[in-house]
Design a protein around this motif. Structure first.
Motif, mmCIF file in Angstrom:
data_model
loop_
_atom_site.group_PDB
_atom_site.id
_atom_site.type_symbol
_atom_site.label_atom_id
_atom_site.label_comp_id
_atom_site.label_asym_id
_atom_site.label_seq_id
_atom_site.Cartn_x
_atom_site.Cartn_y
_atom_site.Cartn_z
ATOM 1 N N ALA A 1 -8.367 4.251 11.633
ATOM 2 C CA ALA A 1 -8.185 3.739 12.996
ATOM 3 C C ALA A 1 -6.858 4.228 13.573
ATOM 4 O O ALA A 1 -6.792 4.653 14.741
ATOM 5 C CB ALA A 1 -8.243 2.213 13.005
ATOM 6 N N ALA A 2 -5.806 4.186 12.772
ATOM 7 C CA ALA A 2 -4.499 4.658 13.241
ATOM 8 C C ALA A 2 -4.569 6.135 13.613
ATOM 9 O O ALA A 2 -4.033 6.559 14.639
ATOM 10 C CB ALA A 2 -3.441 4.409 12.171
ATOM 11 N N ARG A 3 -5.266 6.902 12.794
ATOM 12 C CA ARG A 3 -5.381 8.340 13.070
ATOM 13 C C ARG A 3 -6.152 8.599 14.356
ATOM 14 O O ARG A 3 -5.716 9.360 15.212
ATOM 15 C CB ARG A 3 -6.063 9.046 11.898
ATOM 16 C CG ARG A 3 -6.218 10.526 12.164
ATOM 17 C CD ARG A 3 -6.831 11.274 11.021
ATOM 18 N NE ARG A 3 -7.006 12.665 11.426
ATOM 19 C CZ ARG A 3 -7.083 13.659 10.581
ATOM 20 N NH1 ARG A 3 -6.993 13.442 9.285
ATOM 21 N NH2 ARG A 3 -7.249 14.888 11.018
ATOM 22 N N ARG A 4 -7.312 7.976 14.527
ATOM 23 C CA ARG A 4 -8.117 8.218 15.748
ATOM 24 C C ARG A 4 -7.397 7.731 16.992
ATOM 25 O O ARG A 4 -7.460 8.376 18.035
ATOM 26 C CB ARG A 4 -9.486 7.531 15.631
ATOM 27 C CG ARG A 4 -10.520 8.335 14.931
ATOM 28 C CD ARG A 4 -10.701 9.780 15.441
ATOM 29 N NE ARG A 4 -11.133 9.861 16.822
ATOM 30 C CZ ARG A 4 -10.704 10.771 17.690
ATOM 31 N NH1 ARG A 4 -9.841 11.689 17.349
ATOM 32 N NH2 ARG A 4 -11.144 10.774 18.926
ATOM 33 N N LEU A 5 -6.752 6.569 16.881
ATOM 34 C CA LEU A 5 -6.002 6.062 18.041
ATOM 35 C C LEU A 5 -4.881 7.024 18.414
ATOM 36 O O LEU A 5 -4.672 7.314 19.603
ATOM 37 C CB LEU A 5 -5.453 4.671 17.746
ATOM 38 C CG LEU A 5 -6.504 3.559 17.753
ATOM 39 C CD1 LEU A 5 -5.969 2.315 17.054
ATOM 40 C CD2 LEU A 5 -6.925 3.239 19.185
ATOM 41 N N ALA A 6 -4.169 7.530 17.421
ATOM 42 C CA ALA A 6 -3.083 8.477 17.688
ATOM 43 C C ALA A 6 -3.619 9.772 18.293
ATOM 44 O O ALA A 6 -3.102 10.264 19.296
ATOM 45 C CB ALA A 6 -2.303 8.761 16.410
ATOM 46 N N GLU A 7 -4.665 10.322 17.690
ATOM 47 C CA GLU A 7 -5.225 11.591 18.175
ATOM 48 C C GLU A 7 -5.729 11.470 19.608
ATOM 49 O O GLU A 7 -5.431 12.322 20.455
ATOM 50 C CB GLU A 7 -6.387 12.034 17.270
ATOM 51 C CG GLU A 7 -5.957 12.507 15.916
ATOM 52 C CD GLU A 7 -7.117 12.695 14.960
ATOM 53 O OE1 GLU A 7 -6.881 13.303 13.907
ATOM 54 O OE2 GLU A 7 -8.254 12.230 15.247
ATOM 55 N N GLN A 8 -6.473 10.421 19.893
ATOM 56 C CA GLN A 8 -7.030 10.303 21.239
ATOM 57 C C GLN A 8 -5.964 9.929 22.255
ATOM 58 O O GLN A 8 -6.061 10.315 23.422
ATOM 59 C CB GLN A 8 -8.187 9.306 21.274
ATOM 60 C CG GLN A 8 -8.945 9.320 22.590
ATOM 61 C CD GLN A 8 -9.439 10.708 22.984
ATOM 62 O OE1 GLN A 8 -9.913 11.486 22.153
ATOM 63 N NE2 GLN A 8 -9.344 11.043 24.266
ATOM 64 N N THR A 9 -4.943 9.209 21.829
ATOM 65 C CA THR A 9 -3.833 8.904 22.739
ATOM 66 C C THR A 9 -3.162 10.195 23.188
ATOM 67 O O THR A 9 -2.903 10.394 24.382
ATOM 68 C CB THR A 9 -2.815 7.966 22.058
ATOM 69 O OG1 THR A 9 -3.466 6.722 21.807
ATOM 70 C CG2 THR A 9 -1.593 7.746 22.913
ATOM 71 N N VAL A 10 -2.901 11.100 22.247
ATOM 72 C CA VAL A 10 -2.258 12.375 22.591
ATOM 73 C C VAL A 10 -3.214 13.251 23.394
ATOM 74 O O VAL A 10 -2.826 13.813 24.424
ATOM 75 C CB VAL A 10 -1.757 13.090 21.318
ATOM 76 C CG1 VAL A 10 -1.290 14.505 21.634
ATOM 77 C CG2 VAL A 10 -0.610 12.300 20.689
ATOM 78 N N ALA A 11 -4.473 13.366 22.955
ATOM 79 C CA ALA A 11 -5.442 14.198 23.668
ATOM 80 C C ALA A 11 -5.674 13.685 25.088
ATOM 81 O O ALA A 11 -5.679 14.462 26.048
ATOM 82 C CB ALA A 11 -6.765 14.254 22.903
ATOM 83 N N GLY A 12 -5.862 12.389 25.226
ATOM 84 C CA GLY A 12 -6.093 11.813 26.549
ATOM 85 C C GLY A 12 -4.886 11.949 27.454
ATOM 86 O O GLY A 12 -5.012 12.223 28.653
ATOM 87 N N SER A 13 -3.700 11.762 26.885
ATOM 88 C CA SER A 13 -2.476 11.901 27.678
ATOM 89 C C SER A 13 -2.288 13.336 28.149
ATOM 90 O O SER A 13 -1.903 13.577 29.297
ATOM 91 C CB SER A 13 -1.262 11.452 26.860
ATOM 92 O OG SER A 13 -1.381 10.084 26.531
ATOM 93 N N ALA A 14 -2.567 14.304 27.275
ATOM 94 C CA ALA A 14 -2.466 15.710 27.661
ATOM 95 C C ALA A 14 -3.488 16.041 28.747
ATOM 96 O O ALA A 14 -3.170 16.742 29.715
ATOM 97 C CB ALA A 14 -2.673 16.607 26.443
ATOM 98 N N ALA A 15 -4.696 15.510 28.622
ATOM 99 C CA ALA A 15 -5.728 15.743 29.639
ATOM 100 C C ALA A 15 -5.328 15.121 30.969
ATOM 101 O O ALA A 15 -5.520 15.719 32.035
ATOM 102 C CB ALA A 15 -7.077 15.194 29.168
ATOM 103 N N LEU A 16 -4.759 13.925 30.926
ATOM 104 C CA LEU A 16 -4.311 13.275 32.155
ATOM 105 C C LEU A 16 -3.180 14.068 32.803
ATOM 106 O O LEU A 16 -3.173 14.270 34.022
ATOM 107 C CB LEU A 16 -3.842 11.844 31.866
ATOM 108 C CG LEU A 16 -3.307 11.065 33.062
ATOM 109 C CD1 LEU A 16 -4.357 10.936 34.167
ATOM 110 C CD2 LEU A 16 -2.825 9.697 32.614
ATOM 111 N N ALA A 17 -2.238 14.549 32.008
ATOM 112 C CA ALA A 17 -1.142 15.353 32.551
ATOM 113 C C ALA A 17 -1.693 16.622 33.202
ATOM 114 O O ALA A 17 -1.267 17.003 34.295
ATOM 115 C CB ALA A 17 -0.141 15.698 31.450
ATOM 116 N N ALA A 18 -2.665 17.270 32.549
ATOM 117 C CA ALA A 18 -3.255 18.488 33.103
ATOM 118 C C ALA A 18 -4.029 18.207 34.385
ATOM 119 O O ALA A 18 -4.055 19.030 35.299
ATOM 120 C CB ALA A 18 -4.173 19.138 32.064
#
Length: 166
Positions: free
Chosen positions: A82-99
């Motif tokens: 859970a920690a891994r998926r939450l971390a990965e999607q937090t970074v991926a989603g944040s990068a997508a939002l920034a883009a």
């Protein structure tokens, strides 16, 4: 040179062409590198040092952030998966939002996200928590200096007789 996310077609590479390079040659180069991800053309060869510092070293910093987020999650009691998926999607989603935030720089995204929050996790409201931004700038500048040195050393080496001089 593409960065490591190029292994899955999600990389980015900065490329430079001398004036003698034709439009057809540029198109060929783009075709060769397209499978690695995006390309950004830069106007001068010296800019490739900054490209290497930013996008070449950048993935290592993102991976460190992912590890830190995952470890924080585990320390708060989350199971590893859970920690891994939450971390990965937090970074991926944040990068997508920034883009997707056209015209809005990432610092603006961070400030907007942190503004007015009562951060229950004890996080800082600063857009530069514990000097992270300053440290990344310092390390990036160091990588760019290393790149300049390597480029200068490469230029001083004897050239192959198979290739025309630059």
């Amino acid at each position: 040179m593409p960065n490591t996310p190029a292994l899955i077609g999600q990389g980015i590479a900065g490329v430079f062409a001398r004036p003698a390079v034709t439009d057809e040659d540029r198109i060929d180069a783009e075709g060769l590198l397209a499978a690695t991800g995006e390309l950004v053309w830069v106007g001068e060869e010296a800019a490739l040092d900054a490209v290497t510092a930013l996008s070449g070293s950048g993935p290592a910093y993102v991976f460190m952030l992912l590890e830190a987020l995952q470890e924080a999650g585990r320390q708060m009691g989350l199971p590893t998966y859970a920690a891994r998926r939450l971390a990965e999607q937090t970074v991926a989603g944040s990068a997508a939002l920034a883009a997707a935030s056209a015209g809005s720089r990432p610092p603006s995204c961070a400030q907007r996200h942190l503004a007015g929050r009562n951060d229950r996790g004890g996080g800082r409201r600063s857009s530069n928590p514990r000097g992270v931004r300053d440290e990344l700038r310092r390390r990036g500048a160091g990588r760019a200096r290393e790149g300049r040195g390597a480029r200068q050393a490469h230029r001083s080496r004897p050239r192959s007789t198979l290739l025309p001089p630059p």
